[in-house]
Design an enzyme around this catalytic site. Structure first.
Site, PDB file in Angstrom:
ATOM      1  CG  HIS A 149      -2.156  -0.685   1.015  1.00  0.00           C
ATOM      2  ND1 HIS A 149      -2.978  -0.579  -0.012  1.00  0.00           N
ATOM      3  CD2 HIS A 149      -2.675  -1.774   1.919  1.00  0.00           C
ATOM      4  CE1 HIS A 149      -4.044  -1.565   0.122  1.00  0.00           C
ATOM      5  NE2 HIS A 149      -3.931  -2.234   1.244  1.00  0.00           N
TER       6      HIS A 149
ATOM      7  CB  CYS B 144      -2.157   3.820  -4.341  1.00  0.00           C
ATOM      8  SG  CYS B 144      -2.940   2.265  -4.975  1.00  0.00           S
TER       9      CYS B 144
END
Length: 316
Positions: free
Chosen positions: A90, A142
């Site tokens: 992440h 991301c």
């Protein structure tokens, strides 16, 4: 640059098992890359450190452990060495503390313990490189565009919008800032929205350099000369990267960008420049219907340099 005497790598895969933020393909991404590093790019197994949050892992990919592994790699580096860091997991964006940027957001990766590693940390690592060594970062997360603070943009935000629908069998590799703040607040019980306060309270000296520096000092971390930092990011700073779900694809889980890079290398056995790897990965993702645009940040010279300085004779 001459081919390096040593080839050193740190590979980090975070799947966040048994949490609301669980991913599926991140550990597979780094295992696949480890094989490619050894077979194609001349890395020795003993010079590759692998950190994952798989059940039974002896060293978890916490913020402190990732930074320790990177620091140790930098300390071993000598002129001419090739250093590589891959992160699959992440990412997030946090409010910038830099003066004059009240609405700006900065990029960070999210280790398994939420002790964020920020763009300032990666800038400081690049600044510690010995002259003549290279440091390539491949971040499949991301908001990974711009993860090396102030690195020159070579392939940046795309002006082309993808009108297609995002693949339904994937999850975005992002944890929103609000969710991270909520998680940290539940541990510190401090009622404040400044994320640095929570990270310093929980992790002390192991928290990101960004939160130890006065805001005016953050701009002093800029490199005044061309450096050897090379960032291949899975998407633009304002985009998400996809994690493919094996239940839906009927096969092994993987990160879309990591898989695209693997396919590009498989289809092109000869040496590829950093720019070629990113452009071909963009094309592969576009064909696959993914709404993410990989980016490249590095010096002009390194844009055209061979990806990981592929040794001659290793393209068979």
């Amino acid at each position: 640059m001459e081919n390096g005497n040593k080839r050193l790598a740190v590979l980090v895969g975070c799947n966040y098992p048994n949490t609301p933020h669980e991913l599926n393909g991140c550990i597979n991404d780094v295992l696949a890359m480890r094989d490619v590093l050894v077979k194609r790019f001349g890395f020795d197994h003993s010079h590759i450190e692998l950190l994952t949050d798989a059940p039974g892992s002896l060293v978890m990919p916490t913020g402190a452990n990732i930074k320790k592994a990177l620091d140790q790699m930098l300390k071993k580096a000598e002129p001419g060495d090739v250093l590589f860091f891959q992160y699959s997991g992440h990412g997030t964006r946090i409010p910038s503390a830099k003066p004059g940027h009240p609405f700006r957001q900065d990029e960070a990766i999210v280790p398994c313990d939420f002790n964020l590693i920020t763009d300032v940390d990666f800038r400081q690592l690049v600044n510690c490189l010995p002259k003549g060594a290279s440091f390539t970062i491949l971040s499949d997360s991301c908001h990974s565009g711009g993860l090396i603070d102030k690195e020159k943009e070579q392939i940046g935000p795309s002006s082309v919008t993808n009108d297609g629908t995002l693949q339904q069998s994937c999850s975005p590799k992002t944890i929103p800032f609000e969710s991270i703040l909520q998680h940290l607040t539940s541990q510190t019980s401090i009622n404040i929205s400044d994320i640095g306060t929570h990270l310093l309270e929980l992790f002390g000296p192991d928290a990101s350099h960004k939160f130890h520096l006065h805001p005016h000092e953050l701009d002093l971390s800029e490199s005044l000369k061309t450096d050897e930092g090379i960032l291949l990011s899975g998407c633009q700073a304002n985009e998400t990267s996809a994690d493919m779900n094996p239940m839906m694809t009927g096969g092994k889980a993987y990160g879309a960008f990591s898989n695209a890079v693997q396919m590009v290398l498989k289809d092109n056995l000869g040496s590829l420049s950093n720019k070629e790897v990113v452009l071909l990965a963009r094309k592969s993702l576009e064909v696959g219907g993914f709404a993410q645009h990989p980016c490249l940040y590095c010096s002009d010279e390194n844009a055209d340099a061979p990806f990981l300085w592929q040794p001659q004779g290793s393209d068979l």
